[in-house]
Design a protein around this motif. Structure first.
Motif, short mmCIF file in Angstrom:
data_model
loop_
_atom_site.label_atom_id
_atom_site.label_comp_id
_atom_site.label_asym_id
_atom_site.label_seq_id
_atom_site.Cartn_x
_atom_site.Cartn_y
_atom_site.Cartn_z
N TYR A 9 0.83 -1.20 0.00
CA TYR A 9 0.00 0.00 0.00
C TYR A 9 0.87 1.25 0.00
O TYR A 9 0.60 2.21 -0.74
CB TYR A 9 -0.92 -0.02 1.23
CG TYR A 9 -1.76 1.21 1.40
CD1 TYR A 9 -2.89 1.42 0.62
CD2 TYR A 9 -1.45 2.16 2.37
CE1 TYR A 9 -3.68 2.56 0.78
CE2 TYR A 9 -2.23 3.29 2.54
CZ TYR A 9 -3.33 3.48 1.74
OH TYR A 9 -4.11 4.60 1.90
N LEU A 10 1.93 1.26 0.81
CA LEU A 10 2.82 2.42 0.90
C LEU A 10 3.47 2.71 -0.45
O LEU A 10 3.51 3.87 -0.90
CB LEU A 10 3.90 2.17 1.96
CG LEU A 10 4.97 3.25 2.12
CD1 LEU A 10 4.34 4.56 2.57
CD2 LEU A 10 6.04 2.80 3.10
N VAL A 11 3.96 1.67 -1.12
CA VAL A 11 4.59 1.86 -2.44
C VAL A 11 3.57 2.41 -3.44
O VAL A 11 3.86 3.33 -4.21
CB VAL A 11 5.18 0.52 -2.94
CG1 VAL A 11 5.64 0.66 -4.40
CG2 VAL A 11 6.35 0.09 -2.07
N ALA A 12 2.34 1.85 -3.40
CA ALA A 12 1.29 2.32 -4.31
C ALA A 12 0.94 3.78 -4.04
O ALA A 12 0.77 4.58 -4.97
CB ALA A 12 0.05 1.44 -4.17
N VAL A 13 0.85 4.15 -2.77
CA VAL A 13 0.51 5.53 -2.40
C VAL A 13 1.59 6.50 -2.84
O VAL A 13 1.29 7.60 -3.33
CB VAL A 13 0.27 5.63 -0.87
CG1 VAL A 13 0.27 7.07 -0.41
CG2 VAL A 13 -1.05 4.96 -0.50
N SER A 17 0.97 9.59 -5.32
CA SER A 17 1.19 10.95 -4.86
C SER A 17 2.05 11.77 -5.81
O SER A 17 1.91 12.99 -5.89
CB SER A 17 1.84 10.94 -3.46
OG SER A 17 0.96 10.39 -2.51
N VAL A 18 2.96 11.10 -6.52
CA VAL A 18 3.82 11.85 -7.45
C VAL A 18 3.15 12.05 -8.81
O VAL A 18 3.68 12.75 -9.67
CB VAL A 18 5.19 11.16 -7.64
CG1 VAL A 18 5.93 11.07 -6.33
CG2 VAL A 18 5.03 9.77 -8.28
N THR A 19 1.97 11.43 -9.01
CA THR A 19 1.22 11.63 -10.25
C THR A 19 0.52 12.98 -10.20
O THR A 19 -0.19 13.27 -9.24
CB THR A 19 0.16 10.53 -10.43
OG1 THR A 19 0.80 9.25 -10.40
CG2 THR A 19 -0.57 10.69 -11.75
N THR A 156 -2.27 10.35 3.83
CA THR A 156 -2.17 11.78 4.12
C THR A 156 -0.72 12.20 4.37
O THR A 156 -0.28 13.25 3.88
CB THR A 156 -3.02 12.13 5.35
OG1 THR A 156 -4.37 11.70 5.13
CG2 THR A 156 -3.03 13.62 5.61
N ALA A 157 0.03 11.37 5.11
CA ALA A 157 1.43 11.71 5.41
C ALA A 157 2.26 11.74 4.13
O ALA A 157 3.06 12.67 3.91
CB ALA A 157 2.01 10.70 6.40
N VAL A 158 2.08 10.73 3.27
CA VAL A 158 2.86 10.68 2.03
C VAL A 158 2.48 11.83 1.11
O VAL A 158 3.35 12.51 0.54
CB VAL A 158 2.64 9.33 1.31
CG1 VAL A 158 3.25 9.35 -0.08
CG2 VAL A 158 3.25 8.19 2.13
N GLU A 159 1.18 12.08 0.95
CA GLU A 159 0.71 13.16 0.09
C GLU A 159 1.22 14.52 0.60
O GLU A 159 1.66 15.36 -0.19
CB GLU A 159 -0.82 13.16 0.04
CG GLU A 159 -1.42 14.15 -0.94
CD GLU A 159 -1.26 13.77 -2.39
OE1 GLU A 159 -1.33 14.67 -3.25
OE2 GLU A 159 -1.05 12.57 -2.67
N PHE A 160 1.16 14.72 1.91
CA PHE A 160 1.63 15.97 2.51
C PHE A 160 3.12 16.17 2.21
O PHE A 160 3.54 17.25 1.78
CB PHE A 160 1.39 15.94 4.02
CG PHE A 160 1.57 17.27 4.69
CD1 PHE A 160 0.47 18.06 4.99
CD2 PHE A 160 2.83 17.75 5.01
CE1 PHE A 160 0.62 19.30 5.61
CE2 PHE A 160 2.99 18.98 5.63
CZ PHE A 160 1.89 19.76 5.93
N LEU A 161 3.91 15.12 2.41
CA LEU A 161 5.35 15.22 2.20
C LEU A 161 5.68 15.49 0.74
O LEU A 161 6.50 16.36 0.43
CB LEU A 161 6.03 13.93 2.67
CG LEU A 161 7.55 13.89 2.55
CD1 LEU A 161 8.19 15.00 3.39
CD2 LEU A 161 8.09 12.53 2.98
#
Length: 202
Positions: A9-13, A17-19, A156-161
């Motif tokens: 899930y983390l890798v997919a997120v 997020s970079v898209t 949320t954390a990944v998107e925020f970063l």
């Protein structure tokens, strides 16, 4: 969540997020126009909107699972098909073109927060996307509430970063996106389609 499920899930997120999406481009633009510190308001608003959309998706998924046993399998395969369709659309889409007005007036933090929030919450495609994406990682034998908390916090954390990094590097990233955006979209579209094909059967 099982650790291996969370790692997938983390890798997919991170890939998602970079898209380039509405909030990513908004953070990039505000970072270029108002500086990365003020762009934090925009990013925070988007994060709140994402949590709300994920909550709505999980409520719908939870209700469906309680009403109909095979729902998760149907959601996974239907969601996989939707992700493949999104990948094809992204593959075909033109590159990003960002032309912010140089004379744009300075905005207050609260207005930037509201723009980020509305950009996230007003996108019906995002709700459909979460409805397709999240079921791929749900384990019906575990607590749905706990899984929601973990998935929402991770996303949320990944998107925020990612958005903050883009806002901080806006002047360098924007020209590259405009120059190589078409190729970048093809790579991201291919990843979407591959994820849609692989996840339902995993």
């Amino acid at each position: 969540m099982a650790l291996h499920s969370w790692l997938i899930y983390l890798v997919a997120v991170i890939g998602l997020s970079v898209t380039p999406g509405p909030n990513t481009l908004l953070a990039l633009t505000h970072g270029a126009l108002h500086g990365h510190r003020k762009a934090l308001c925009t990013i925070a608003g988007g994060a709140v909107g994402f949590v709300a959309l994920i909550a709505l998706s999980m409520l719908g998924i939870s209700a469906l699972l309680k009403a109909w046993g095979p729902a998760l399998t149907v959601l996974k395969w239907g969601g996989g098909a939707y992700l493949i369709w999104l990948g094809i659309q992204l593959w075909r889409s033109p590159g990003v073109q960002l032309q912010p007005a140089p004379d744009m007036p300075r905005m207050r933090g609260m207005r930037m927060f509201s723009q980020g929030f509305l950009s996230a919450i007003s996108n019906p495609k995002a709700l459909l996307f979460y409805g397709a994406f999240l079921p791929q990682f749900i384990d019906p034998a575990r607590s749905l509430l706990t899984q929601f908390a973990i998935m929402a916090a991770t996303f949320t954390a990944v998107e925020f970063l990612v958005e903050y990094v883009l806002a901080r590097l806006a002047h360098r990233v924007r020209p590259w996106l405009e120059r190589a955006g078409r190729r970048f979209n093809k790579v991201c579209g291919g990843l979407f389609a591959a994820m849609g094909a692989a996840l339902p059967g995993s």
